[in-house]
Design an enzyme around this catalytic site. Structure first.
Site, PDB file in Angstrom:
ATOM      1  N   ASP A 181       0.851  -1.200   0.000  1.00  0.00           N
ATOM      2  CA  ASP A 181       0.000   0.000   0.000  1.00  0.00           C
ATOM      3  C   ASP A 181       0.884   1.246   0.000  1.00  0.00           C
ATOM      4  O   ASP A 181       2.031   1.207   0.444  1.00  0.00           O
ATOM      5  CB  ASP A 181      -0.864   0.046   1.268  1.00  0.00           C
ATOM      6  CG  ASP A 181      -1.992  -0.987   1.253  1.00  0.00           C
ATOM      7  OD1 ASP A 181      -2.314  -1.527   0.183  1.00  0.00           O
ATOM      8  OD2 ASP A 181      -2.551  -1.232   2.342  1.00  0.00           O
ATOM      9  N   ARG A 241      -1.459  -0.637  -8.568  1.00  0.00           N
ATOM     10  CA  ARG A 241      -2.845  -0.304  -8.213  1.00  0.00           C
ATOM     11  C   ARG A 241      -2.928   1.216  -8.250  1.00  0.00           C
ATOM     12  O   ARG A 241      -2.139   1.897  -7.597  1.00  0.00           O
ATOM     13  CB  ARG A 241      -3.168  -0.807  -6.808  1.00  0.00           C
ATOM     14  CG  ARG A 241      -4.532  -0.279  -6.299  1.00  0.00           C
ATOM     15  CD  ARG A 241      -4.655  -0.341  -4.772  1.00  0.00           C
ATOM     16  NE  ARG A 241      -4.660  -1.696  -4.266  1.00  0.00           N
ATOM     17  CZ  ARG A 241      -4.289  -2.013  -3.015  1.00  0.00           C
ATOM     18  NH1 ARG A 241      -3.850  -1.083  -2.186  1.00  0.00           N
ATOM     19  NH2 ARG A 241      -4.311  -3.276  -2.608  1.00  0.00           N
TER      20      ARG A 241
END
Ligand code: FDA
Length: 282
Positions: free
Chosen positions: A109, A159
């Site tokens: 992340d 992402r």
């Protein structure tokens, strides 16, 4: 206390591995894949970081034992980035190495800008050794166009999201219209030059744009995926999956849910009213 419990359960799949893997199985029944996140961040001591490493190593066994194809997502500050970069690298390397042996993909992340460069540096190091690791890029950052360009060169799996942290205007775009336009520009770059983009947004305009883009450029559904956060616009993503798109849910779980949930509340002020209204309806 009830408000806290209500808040905790709005966006989180449970406290334990067992609850989370059950949620993952339910999503799978609806054609939705998962990436599982053991909640935690901003860790300042080695004892807590080592517990986080152990939790991920155990989670990998749980995923394997359940015969699940779930991925995992993690945050570097949970793995000791604020303690020592090399220490963090070794911690994350252990997780990725085990995931690699078990055939599981690991997504790193992206956190706030004090960590952006160090997160990318660490990702590049890990990517030299492992294929089963991907990264996140935030469309609101001015630097992201260059970062995507560089990541595309090494075939990194990215992402793409808008960005969830409060950032100053020297570093990040502030207006939704401009962030959306940059999101489209970066997604275009990922589709043209990148590897298997993950389009992570609940924004119907961007989802619609992505569907139109894929159709116009004859991009098959197995060359990208949509991603969404557990508990948000669930029905719409079930519909997307039923239409034949690949859809993955980010499934956070565990007891360290406060910063994660506060970010979700900050994204949408109606959430605060939703929590309060439900509290008084009980
Ligand atoms: P936007 O905020 O415009 O919302 C569109 C609509 O979606 C809203 O009108 C509302 O209906 C619904 N919605 C959005 N957020 C909601 C919420 N919290 N509660 C209820 N409804 C909501 N960020 C980051 O900085 N680093 C990261 O690593 C990640 N990782 C990540 C993974 C995945 C799978 C997703 C979907 C998102 C992230 N994010 C993230 C968060 C991301 O940056 C962003 O903050 C949120 O996705 C909200 O932006 P949207 O693009 O969804 O649209």
């Amino acid at each position: 206390m009830r408000l806290i419990t209500q808040l905790a359960h709005s966006f989180v799949a449970g406290d334990t591995n067992a609850e989370a893997i059950q949620a993952v199985a339910k999503l799978r029944d609806r054609g939705i894949m998962s990436t599982m996140d053991v909640l935690g961040e901003s860790v300042k001591d080695r004892n807590t970081a080592e517990k986080a490493v152990a939790a991920y190593l155990e989670l990998l066994d749980v995923i394997k034992a359940a015969g699940s194809d779930a991925h995992i997502s993690l945050k570097l500050t949970q793995q000791g980035l604020d303690i020592d970069t090399e220490y963090c690298f070794q911690n994350v390397r252990r997780i990725i190495q085990k995931a690699n042996a078990l055939g599981t993909f690991v997504r790193i992340d992206m956190e706030g800008t004090p960590h952006t460069q160090r997160t990318l540096d660490l990702f590049y190091r890990l990517r030299r050794e492992f294929d089963n690791v991907g990264i996140v890029i935030q469309a609101y950052l001015h630097r992201s166009e260059k970062d995507i360009h560089d990541l595309n060169k090494i075939g990194a799996k990215v992402r793409l999201c808008k960005g969830a942290y409060k950032e100053p205007e020297e570093l990040a775009m502030q207006k939704m219209k401009i962030i959306r336009a940059n999101f489209r520009k970066l997604a275009d770059s990922l589709f043209r030059e990148g590897a298997y983009p993950a389009i992570a947004t609940h924004d119907f305009k961007l989802i619609g744009w992505t569907k139109d883009y894929a159709a116009a450029h004859a991009i098959p559904n197995d060359k990208f995926e949509f991603q969404y956060l557990y508990g948000i616009r669930t029905k719409s993503f079930q519909k997307l999956a039923a239409e034949g798109y690949r859809v993955r849910c980010y499934v956070p779980f565990g007891t360290h849910w406060i910063p994660y949930n506060l970010r979700r509340l900050r994204e949408r002020k109606e959430n605060v009213w939703f929590v309060i209204k439900n509290l008084f309806q009980k």
